[in-house]
Design an enzyme around this catalytic site. Structure first.
Site, PDB file in Angstrom:
ATOM      1  N   ASN A 226     -10.619  -3.011  -6.069  1.00 55.68           N
ATOM      2  CA  ASN A 226      -9.819  -1.971  -6.739  1.00 55.68           C
ATOM      3  C   ASN A 226     -10.411  -1.509  -8.085  1.00 55.68           C
ATOM      4  O   ASN A 226     -10.036  -0.453  -8.594  1.00 55.68           O
ATOM      5  CB  ASN A 226      -8.369  -2.434  -6.952  1.00 55.68           C
ATOM      6  CG  ASN A 226      -7.538  -2.408  -5.688  1.00 55.68           C
ATOM      7  OD1 ASN A 226      -6.593  -3.171  -5.536  1.00 55.68           O
ATOM      8  ND2 ASN A 226      -7.874  -1.525  -4.750  1.00 55.68           N
TER       9      ASN A 226
ATOM     10  N   ASP B 215       0.836  -1.205   0.000  1.00 53.30           N
ATOM     11  CA  ASP B 215       0.000   0.000   0.000  1.00 53.30           C
ATOM     12  C   ASP B 215       0.876   1.263   0.000  1.00 53.30           C
ATOM     13  O   ASP B 215       1.990   1.250   0.531  1.00 53.30           O
ATOM     14  CB  ASP B 215      -0.911  -0.031   1.244  1.00 53.30           C
ATOM     15  CG  ASP B 215      -2.070   0.942   1.118  1.00 53.30           C
ATOM     16  OD1 ASP B 215      -2.358   1.399  -0.007  1.00 53.30           O
ATOM     17  OD2 ASP B 215      -2.683   1.252   2.155  1.00 53.30           O
TER      18      ASP B 215
HETATM   19  C1  FPP Z   1      -1.819   0.157  -3.386  1.00 58.13           C
HETATM   20  O1  FPP Z   1      -1.410   1.490  -3.354  1.00 58.13           O
HETATM   21  C2  FPP Z   1      -1.407  -0.486  -4.619  1.00 58.13           C
HETATM   22  C3  FPP Z   1      -2.242  -0.998  -5.583  1.00 58.13           C
HETATM   23  C4  FPP Z   1      -3.703  -1.018  -5.498  1.00 58.13           C
HETATM   24  C5  FPP Z   1      -1.694  -1.571  -6.817  1.00 58.13           C
HETATM   25  C6  FPP Z   1      -0.502  -2.404  -6.544  1.00 58.13           C
HETATM   26  C7  FPP Z   1       0.238  -2.630  -7.749  1.00 58.13           C
HETATM   27  C8  FPP Z   1       1.554  -2.728  -7.766  1.00 58.13           C
HETATM   28  C9  FPP Z   1       2.434  -2.605  -6.604  1.00 58.13           C
HETATM   29  C10 FPP Z   1       2.185  -3.002  -9.023  1.00 58.13           C
HETATM   30  C11 FPP Z   1       3.038  -4.232  -8.909  1.00 58.13           C
HETATM   31  C12 FPP Z   1       2.365  -5.470  -9.095  1.00 58.13           C
HETATM   32  C13 FPP Z   1       2.682  -6.347 -10.035  1.00 58.13           C
HETATM   33  C14 FPP Z   1       2.039  -7.691 -10.057  1.00 58.13           C
HETATM   34  C15 FPP Z   1       3.667  -6.023 -11.062  1.00 58.13           C
HETATM   35  P1  FPP Z   1      -2.506   2.625  -3.318  1.00 58.13           P
HETATM   36  O2  FPP Z   1      -2.782   3.065  -4.703  1.00 58.13           O
HETATM   37  O3  FPP Z   1      -3.715   2.126  -2.581  1.00 58.13           O
HETATM   38  O4  FPP Z   1      -1.793   3.751  -2.522  1.00 58.13           O
HETATM   39  P2  FPP Z   1      -2.454   4.863  -1.590  1.00 58.13           P
HETATM   40  O5  FPP Z   1      -2.909   4.155  -0.345  1.00 58.13           O
HETATM   41  O6  FPP Z   1      -1.330   5.797  -1.330  1.00 58.13           O
HETATM   42  O7  FPP Z   1      -3.576   5.481  -2.347  1.00 58.13           O
END
Ligand code: FPP
Length: 237
Positions: A65, A17
């Site tokens: 998501n 996250d």
């Molecule tokens: C959470 O951060 C992250 C995600 C919902 C997407 C995760 C994807 C990756 C790490 C890419 C790598 C994965 C692969 C399989 C290559 P957020 O967007 O919720 O962050 P925030 O809490 O700051 O909004």
């Protein structure tokens, strides 16, 4: 890390996250954070495998998501696509066996094909098992298991009185795998967000303020050191 003095958990789960906040702090669009997050994903997976962890489950995209703005979902799908193309050769030298857990039917035919190809090339590897949770939701996983069990009862393959915890566990995506010992969440929140709910009944939870793109090998070491201080009683005394 002096690994010989520490107990290395068999199965580690990570809720990656903080990508969006990481990008926002730098005045960049949220998707840039996911691009950097994908780099962290690759580096840390190798390191964790070298530490001796047997199973690593990374939460890449949840069933919830899809509610994000379409531009962000599109950007994440492009990152997955690029990753899956590169990943056909990735982790080969580390002997890491990649599998995908979650509802694959939610992805485009191209992504589904890439997922299958990735699982195929890695299927005989003997090193760390890497579960990439994509379009994964634990409640969805449990509903799926309940449907399978109901069907088996209807087909008279299973007697209702024989249903036990293993009946459910063996119908989860993680069937046959050791339950997670440690679940790490980056980005400072203290919740599971629909990740491995059934499997994490006795997992130790570790949260760090570090945002996922900033998560380094040393941050993983800190989680392991903290894990070694925990007294796991599994309901006993
Ligand atoms: C959470 O951060 C992250 C995600 C919902 C997407 C995760 C994807 C990756 C790490 C890419 C790598 C994965 C692969 C399989 C290559 P957020 O967007 O919720 O962050 P925030 O809490 O700051 O909004």
């Amino acid at each position: 890390m002096e690994k010989n003095k520490l107990y290395i958990p068999e199965h580690v789960g990570i809720i990656m996250d903080g990508n969006g906040r990481w990008a926002k702090k730098r005045g960049m669009p949220r998707y840039v954070g996911h691009t950097y997050g994908a780099q962290t994903f690759r580096k840390i997976t190798r390191y964790i495998s070298k530490c001796g962890v047997k199973i690593l489950t990374l939460y890449a995209f949840s069933t919830e998501n899809w509610k994000r703005p379409p531009e962000e979902v599109d950007a994440i799908m492009k990152i997955f696509d690029q990753y899956l193309v590169d990943a056909l050769t990735d982790f080969r030298d580390d002997d890491i066996k990649v599998v995908f857990i979650g509802d694959k039917s939610g992805f485009s035919p191209r992504l589904r094909k890439l997922i299958e190809e990735n699982e195929e090339v890695a299927k005989d590897r003997k090193g760390m098992l890497l579960n990439i949770a994509m379009n994964y939701g634990s409640r969805d996983e449990i509903v799926r298991a309940v449907k399978m069990i109901s069907q088996d009862v209807l087909d008279k393959k299973l007697d209702v009185n024989d249903i036990n915890e293993d009946t459910i566990a063996s119908r989860l995506y993680t069937s046959g795998q050791h339950d997670p010992d440690l679940i790490i969440r980056t980005g400072g929140e203290h919740r599971l967000s629909n990740f491995l709910l059934y499997q994490s009944a006795y997992s130790e939870f570790y949260s760090t303020e570090t945002l996922w793109p900033d998560f380094k090998n040393e941050d993983f070491d800190k989680a392991i050191i903290e894990f070694n201080k925990r007294n796991r009683r599994f309901g006993g005394v």
